[in-house]
Design a protein around this motif. Structure first.
Motif, PDB file in Angstrom:
ATOM      1  N   ALA A 269     -28.249  43.991  46.052  1.00  0.00           N
ATOM      2  CA  ALA A 269     -28.951  44.927  45.170  1.00  0.00           C
ATOM      3  C   ALA A 269     -28.212  44.929  43.836  1.00  0.00           C
TER       4      ALA A 269
ATOM      5  N   SER B 221     -32.931  48.032  43.679  1.00  0.00           N
ATOM      6  CA  SER B 221     -33.081  49.059  44.708  1.00  0.00           C
ATOM      7  C   SER B 221     -33.632  50.364  44.128  1.00  0.00           C
TER       8      SER B 221
ATOM      9  N   THR C 183     -28.589  47.071  53.071  1.00  0.00           N
ATOM     10  CA  THR C 183     -29.439  46.212  52.230  1.00  0.00           C
ATOM     11  C   THR C 183     -29.849  44.933  52.965  1.00  0.00           C
TER      12      THR C 183
END
Length: 353
Positions: A166, A302, A161
């Motif tokens: 996220a 996400s 990420t």
């Protein structure tokens, strides 16, 4: 201590890259992870190809924080120009299958767990699971461990990420749909050709929108991804088979999506393959999220799936690397992303533990 843990994490990642570990075939990488625990003098257990451990001073009266990432990989695609099973370092990049997804995350989480393993008087217990079968959503991965490990209250799932938070993740329901017609010889008139009937069905799927949008995850994303019909040039088939991929936001349960499409979709049949891959999220005011924001990490929703989908507790997806490199040819992770990832995991956990 952090420098030593980082060096050992990178060594482990190189070993994992050079050991094939397709989903359900992770026994050899599981051995490497066992060796890492042994070298760190950390007590661990193995359940099939899942390796797990708890912090030394585990206290049943305290809540438990799960650290999780996976050591299985997809198969390399044909676009590789480098050996996918050789750990190659060039210009600060570590190349190899699984380096980014999710080896870098796994070894960074292991390093962070090792840092806190011997510490007393933590606010949370820690349990770490190096899990199998994530890429295939198999039956012997993290989902199978939830009845084995201590009850989990909150989780950090390691996926690339860029070390941003996220705070929500879309779920997934895959449908098999059928559009029927009347089979016939191609030479004769037929006003009920299943292939032609599919045109309006495809338009419906293309244009359909779900009412509820999510602040973190946006709209539900519906996509027809496969179509199959006919076996020979002179025969009109009896039906057309479609596969429909639905990415579900946190405003719907998977069962609600099934009910809506089975009522609304203009198909003769539309059947979900599974409803177990749910959307997930963590409250924006959760201590983990607040701690992450305080150390300068940004939040986002996400669209990609991970083992968060099998968790019912609040969960945060966070890890070094970039998801756009996942499943790509000549997959890589920057060495300094691993170094940074370990430091950020530790800094984040120090604020809550």
């Amino acid at each position: 201590m952090i420098d030593k843990l980082t060096t050992r994490a990178i060594q482990l990642l190189k070993a994992l890259i050079e050991t094939p570990s397709f989903s359900s075939e992770e026994d050899k990488t599981a051995q490497h992870i066992e060796q890492w625990f042994s070298h760190q003098n950390i007590a661990f257990k193995r359940t099939k190809n899942n390796i797990w451990a708890t912090n030394k001073y585990f206290d049943d009266s305290k809540p438990t924080l799960l650290l999780n990432s996976h050591h299985d990989t997809v198969k390399p695609n044909s676009g590789y120009t480098k050996d996918p099973f050789k750990a190659i370092v060039e210009d600060g990049k570590l190349y190899g299958l699984g380096s980014n997804d999710a080896g870098g995350c796994l070894v960074s989480l292991l390093a962070a767990f090792g840092y806190f393993y011997n510490k007393k008087n933590l606010n949370y217990n820690l349990v770490i699971v190096a899990s199998a079968e994530e890429e295939s959503s198999g039956n012997n991965g993290l989902n199978s461990m939830l009845s084995v490990i201590p009850k989990v209250d909150v989780a950090i799932v390691g996926e690339p990420t860029l070390m941003n938070l996220a705070v929500a993740e879309k779920g997934l329901v895959v449908f098999d749909a059928v559009v029927k017609g009347t089979p016939s010889h191609a030479a004769h008139p037929n006003d009920d050709n299943a292939i032609y009937n599919t045109i309006s069905v495809l338009e419906w799927f293309k244009n359909y929108t779900f009412d509820k949008s999510s602040e973190a995850l946006g709209d539900v994303k519906l996509t027809v991804t496969q179509i199959n019909a006919g076996q020979q040039h002179n025969a009109v088939p009896a039906d057309v088979k479609l596969v429909v991929d639905v990415r579900v936001n946190d405003k719907y349960t998977n069962q609600e999506i099934v009910a809506i499409l089975q009522k609304e979709a203009p198909c003769d049949h539309i059947i979900p393959r599974s409803t177990k891959l749910n959307s997930s999220s963590i409250p924006i005011d959760h201590p983990l999220v607040i701690a992450g924001i305080e150390i300068g990490r940004s939040t986002y929703g996400s669209p990609t799936l991970s083992d968060q989908a099998v968790l019912s507790c609040p969960s945060l997806k966070l890890g070094p690397g970039d998801s756009t490199r996942s499943h790509s040819a000549d997959e890589f992770i920057h060495i300094n992303e691993i170094e940074e990832g370990i430091k950020i995991y530790i800094k984040l956990l120090e604020k809550v533990l």
